[in-house]
Design an enzyme around this catalytic site. Structure first.
Site, PDB file in Angstrom:
ATOM      1  N   ASP A 183      -8.900  -0.456   6.066  1.00 20.41           N
ATOM      2  CA  ASP A 183      -8.857  -1.661   6.894  1.00 20.41           C
ATOM      3  C   ASP A 183      -7.525  -1.752   7.620  1.00 20.41           C
ATOM      4  O   ASP A 183      -7.294  -2.685   8.378  1.00 20.41           O
ATOM      5  CB  ASP A 183      -9.058  -2.908   6.026  1.00 20.41           C
ATOM      6  CG  ASP A 183     -10.522  -3.148   5.701  1.00 20.41           C
ATOM      7  OD1 ASP A 183     -11.330  -3.213   6.634  1.00 20.41           O
ATOM      8  OD2 ASP A 183     -10.842  -3.263   4.512  1.00 20.41           O
ATOM      9  N   LYS A 208       0.812  -1.208   0.000  1.00 20.37           N
ATOM     10  CA  LYS A 208       0.000   0.000   0.000  1.00 20.37           C
ATOM     11  C   LYS A 208       0.847   1.261   0.000  1.00 20.37           C
ATOM     12  O   LYS A 208       0.375   2.343  -0.360  1.00 20.37           O
ATOM     13  CB  LYS A 208      -0.928   0.008   1.213  1.00 20.37           C
ATOM     14  CG  LYS A 208      -2.009  -1.061   1.203  1.00 20.37           C
ATOM     15  CD  LYS A 208      -3.147  -0.704   0.276  1.00 20.37           C
ATOM     16  CE  LYS A 208      -4.306  -1.677   0.424  1.00 20.37           C
ATOM     17  NZ  LYS A 208      -5.473  -1.279  -0.381  1.00 20.37           N
TER      18      LYS A 208
END
Length: 439
Positions: A121, A76
């Site tokens: 998340d 990410k």
């Protein structure tokens, strides 16, 4: 559950899609992020698992290990930071903000009133918070009820303000959009919705840098080194970024793409069934936290629908078993530190390779070279230890030991032929008398 995609194409990369995401932009993303101190220099490793490949009756298994990309421990770090970087440069077109200066915080004074917000998340929010801290802007992260305190703490450690909501990931996405509209903040999300595609595009384009790095040694005219690429689902952003690069580079010679999701968070499988972006059919909550998404990103689906050959679901139990297999170095391969979502690709491969019918459908065979991307390491260390029975340091120590022993074995193997040649050469120069026994 395996869902074949009848709309998958084998041909040149679609020109309209190429206008949105392309190899040139992936390389530019990689170049811009290279200035960031939170990215480790050099390429992430690609581990070969020959023993496991033999067990599963495939030719080769390669695992691209994104746990080493950054201290943040996941892929990410390639998405939110490049999206924020490009957003700031668009927002202040009259300023001469270079990527290097922005990432070094040299324009923090200009950005102190700029606020970015996102739902997460865990890993996306952590990457955005880290990038915002480096550049000097304010960051707000919205977490839903299923995000653990262990995943919250590293986000807050980068100075992000945490907002908690009830519900699941999709509820947190809605709350982030509401707060942004109410306060004049900017959403930096990896999922798209009506009127919001530019930033998710930049996030996905950042993910494509993984393939640019992976294929860098390959000549442009060389065939694709992989027959199958198994990618994690979620909202579809990672898969879209990876698929677009392979498709543009290889066209009709692209590998077969398989996307994996949790059984209860199957929004991409449902999209394939219906032929349009859809909602998941289950509760969404999964041990694979990074894939626990209930709604497909419409922008990502524009790339996945014409390119992904199969969609498959795995259970939480299968994902955990794959984590353990990687951690232990199953069958004698190198131990690999892979988190719950990171191991989903191997979980899918084991399901497919273990069924004669699924092998036939997906074309897996003894000559197949399968690429897996381990998207994260132990980003929640306590949960990782509980699920696998191994701590992250113990897996990395075992990995280092395996590499050291392999290096020694390789040196011995290299030396053995030389010793045999030397002995043969020595015997060849002996005269009968010199070689005779003195007994």
């Amino acid at each position: 559950m395996l869902i074949p995609n009848p709309l998958a194409q084998r041909g040149a990369y679609d020109a309209a899609l190429q206008q949105v995401m392309n190899i040139a932009q992936a390389r530019e993303s990689r170049r811009r992020l290279s200035h960031w101190s939170l990215l480790n220099p050099g390429a992430t490793p690609v581990w070969q698992l020959p023993q496991l490949a033999r067990r599963l009756s495939v030719g080769q298994i390669s695992v691209k290990d994104e746990s080493t990309r950054s201290p943040l421990g996941s892929f990410k770090v390639l998405g939110a930071p490049i999206a924020l970087l490009r957003l700031i440069q668009r927002r202040w077109p009259g300023k001469t903000f270079t990527p290097q200066d922005l990432l070094a915080g040299r324009h923090a004074q200009d950005l102190q009133g700029f606020v970015v917000i996102s739902a997460t998340d865990g890993n996306h929010g952590r990457a955005l918070a880290a990038a915002a801290q480096s550049m000097g802007c304010r960051c707000v992260i919205v977490l839903h009820a299923h995000v653990s305190v262990e995943r919250e703490a590293p986000i807050a450690a980068f100075g992000a303000e945490i907002v908690r909501v009830t519900g699941n990931y999709d509820d947190s996405v809605q709350e982030a959009a509401r707060l942004a509209a109410a306060n004049g903040w900017q959403v930096v999300s990896d999922t798209s919705y009506a009127g919001y595609e530019e930033i998710p595009r930049d996030v996905m384009q950042g993910y494509a840098a993984i393939v640019d790095e992976l294929l860098e040694p390959e000549a442009d005219a060389a065939p694709c080194p992989y027959t199958h690429v198994i990618l994690q689902g979620g909202v579809g952003g990672l898969a879209a970024g990876i698929v677009s690069y392979f498709w543009e580079r290889y066209g009709a010679r692209r590998p077969s793409f398989i996307v994996v999701e949790p059984e209860q968070a199957d929004c991409l499988c449902q999209s394939a069934r219906l032929g349009r972006p859809a909602m998941a059919s289950g509760s969404v909550d999964s041990v694979m936290a990074g894939l626990a998404c209930g709604e497909t990103s419409p922008l990502a689906w524009r790339f996945l629908q014409p390119a992904v050959d199969f969609f498959v679901t795995v259970s939480d139990e299968q994902a955990v078993e794959a984590m353990r297999a990687l951690a232990s170095g199953e069958a004698g391969d190198v131990p690999v530190l892979s988190g719950e979502s990171g191991a989903a690709g191997l979980a899918a491969l084991k399901v497919l390779a273990g069924s004669p019918e699924l092998r036939r459908q997906t074309g897996l065979g003894a000559d197949s070279h399968v690429l897996l991307i381990s998207t994260e390491g132990a980003t929640a260390p306590a949960a990782y230890a509980q699920l696998t029975g191994h701590t992250a340091p113990s897996v990395l120590a075992a990995q280092a030991g395996w590499l050291a022993s392999t290096e020694v074995s390789a040196k011995i193997s290299e030396q053995a032929p030389m010793d045999r040649m030397a002995r043969k050469a020595k015997v060849g120069t002996l005269t009968p008398n010199q070689g005779a026994s003195t007994a």
